[in-house]
Scaffold this motif. Structure first.
Motif, PDB file in Angstrom:
ATOM      1  N   PRO A   1       0.841  -1.203   0.000  1.00  0.00           N
ATOM      2  CA  PRO A   1       0.000   0.000   0.000  1.00  0.00           C
ATOM      3  C   PRO A   1       0.876   1.252   0.000  1.00  0.00           C
ATOM      4  N   VAL A   2       0.401   2.289  -0.679  1.00  0.00           N
ATOM      5  CA  VAL A   2       1.213   3.488  -0.900  1.00  0.00           C
ATOM      6  C   VAL A   2       0.824   4.587   0.080  1.00  0.00           C
ATOM      7  N   ILE A   3       1.847   5.276   0.591  1.00  0.00           N
ATOM      8  CA  ILE A   3       1.658   6.490   1.380  1.00  0.00           C
ATOM      9  C   ILE A   3       2.435   7.605   0.705  1.00  0.00           C
ATOM     10  N   VAL A   4       1.765   8.728   0.429  1.00  0.00           N
ATOM     11  CA  VAL A   4       2.388   9.892  -0.195  1.00  0.00           C
ATOM     12  C   VAL A   4       2.534  10.973   0.869  1.00  0.00           C
ATOM     13  N   LEU A   5       3.758  11.426   1.071  1.00  0.00           N
ATOM     14  CA  LEU A   5       4.066  12.425   2.095  1.00  0.00           C
ATOM     15  C   LEU A   5       4.210  13.793   1.436  1.00  0.00           C
ATOM     16  N   LEU A   6       3.386  14.747   1.833  1.00  0.00           N
ATOM     17  CA  LEU A   6       3.324  16.057   1.183  1.00  0.00           C
ATOM     18  C   LEU A   6       3.794  17.137   2.155  1.00  0.00           C
ATOM     19  N   HIS A   7       4.909  17.747   1.829  1.00  0.00           N
ATOM     20  CA  HIS A   7       5.569  18.691   2.731  1.00  0.00           C
ATOM     21  C   HIS A   7       4.935  20.078   2.685  1.00  0.00           C
TER      22      HIS A   7
ATOM     23  N   ASP B   1      -1.941   5.068  -8.276  1.00  0.00           N
ATOM     24  CA  ASP B   1      -3.308   5.556  -8.484  1.00  0.00           C
ATOM     25  C   ASP B   1      -4.201   5.373  -7.265  1.00  0.00           C
ATOM     26  N   ARG B   2      -3.647   4.826  -6.187  1.00  0.00           N
ATOM     27  CA  ARG B   2      -4.413   4.645  -4.948  1.00  0.00           C
ATOM     28  C   ARG B   2      -3.423   4.763  -3.796  1.00  0.00           C
ATOM     29  N   TYR B   3      -3.723   5.643  -2.837  1.00  0.00           N
ATOM     30  CA  TYR B   3      -2.704   5.971  -1.851  1.00  0.00           C
ATOM     31  C   TYR B   3      -3.306   6.712  -0.650  1.00  0.00           C
ATOM     32  N   ALA B   4      -2.621   6.597   0.475  1.00  0.00           N
ATOM     33  CA  ALA B   4      -2.891   7.434   1.637  1.00  0.00           C
ATOM     34  C   ALA B   4      -2.032   8.691   1.532  1.00  0.00           C
ATOM     35  N   ILE B   5      -2.465   9.756   2.190  1.00  0.00           N
ATOM     36  CA  ILE B   5      -1.686  10.993   2.188  1.00  0.00           C
ATOM     37  C   ILE B   5      -1.373  11.419   3.618  1.00  0.00           C
TER      38      ILE B   5
END
Length: 289
Positions: free
Chosen positions: A27-33, A95-99
């Motif tokens: 599963p993907v996690i995208v970290l946005l600064h 195309d599917r991820y937590a943020i």
């Protein structure tokens, strides 16, 4: 410790830097600064998460190691940054991820969610506002004044935010033991803020921040309709986004998990272990797979 890869991809002609770690099929996690930092703020969190998740941490255009075209060559808006982030994720097959959103990462993350609600599996907000509650007036009144009446007089205080001492202030304010915060962090950010032309980039984004609060009603609708799992983990001593911003998530997401942690705006600098433990527990229980 999982290996962290440091990569680039090109979106709409702009070279964007991102950190990536973890299994490609996880599963993907995208970290946005947020401002004024970059994916550098996640340098210690990425390997902690990467033993069980695929972790992506991009640098926004104008920040970190991504391209930084001049403000008269690119229209720096939160819409534009969100579009580039979506392009980066498409380019690398996500195309599917937590943020995980912090500061500027929040309005970018909300735009991603509104554009494709089904893509978002969970939200972690660390001092990333989605409500009018939480804006600390002493900080934001200068931003609002500049947005309402751009002029040399209203611009001057915001230029002060780009200085070394103001950058340090963001890191240490609200932290009981300042020796827990690595000085390299604010010197790193200040060095990048000081690049020729970067001041105009940051001023453009200060002006465009006015587009974010009007978006909040749509974000609240998204929360109610999606019931997305949400963890708000907040530095209670933050003097930019106060604790009321964390509590407000419960207005639209009654199951939101809200934790106020001793620390400030850049909570990972002084409370990494506590934040990471809360994240891992939350994601294991509630991440939609």
């Amino acid at each position: 410790m999982p290996s962290v890869h440091h990569r680039y991809t090109t979106v709409d002609g702009h070279r964007l830097f991102y950190r990536e770690a973890g299994p490609s099929d996880a599963p993907v996690i995208v970290l946005l600064h947020g401002f004024p930092t970059s994916s550098y703020m996640f340098r210690q969190l990425v390997p902690i998460l990467a033993d069980r998740y695929r972790v992506i941490a991009p640098d926004m255009l104008g920040f970190g190691l991504s391209d930084a075209p001049a403000a008269d060559e690119f229209d720096y808006t939160f819409d534009a940054l969100a579009k580039l982030t979506a392009g980066l994720l498409r380019d690398i097959g996500v195309d599917r991820y937590a943020i995980y959103v912090q500061d500027y990462g929040a309005p970018i993350g909300w735009r991603l969610a509104l554009a494709d609600p089904s893509a978002i599996t969970a939200v972690v907000s660390q001092n990333g506002n989605a409500y009018d509650a939480g804006f600390v007036d002493e900080f934001w009144r200068t931003v609002w004044a500049y947005q309402d009446r751009p002029s040399p007089e209203t611009e001057a205080p915001l230029r002060g935010f780009l200085g070394l001492e103001a950058t340090r202030w963001q890191y240490v304010t609200g932290v009981a033991d300042e020796t827990l915060v690595d000085p390299e962090s604010w010197h790193h950010d200040y060095a990048l803020l000081s690049r020729p032309g970067n001041d105009e980039i940051q001023l453009a984004l200060f002006r465009d921040y006015a587009t974010n609060p009007p978006l909040y009603p749509k974000v609240h609708d998204y929360f109610r309709q999606s019931a997305v799992p949400l963890l708000a983990v907040w530095g209670r001593g933050d003097e930019i986004f106060g604790p009321a911003g964390a509590a407000a998530f419960a207005d639209d997401l009654p199951d939101a998990e809200i934790h106020l942690v001793a620390g400030g705006h850049f909570l990972l600098e002084s409370a990494l272990d506590e934040v990471a433990a809360l994240m891992v527990d939350f994601l294991e229980r509630r991440l939609a797979r």
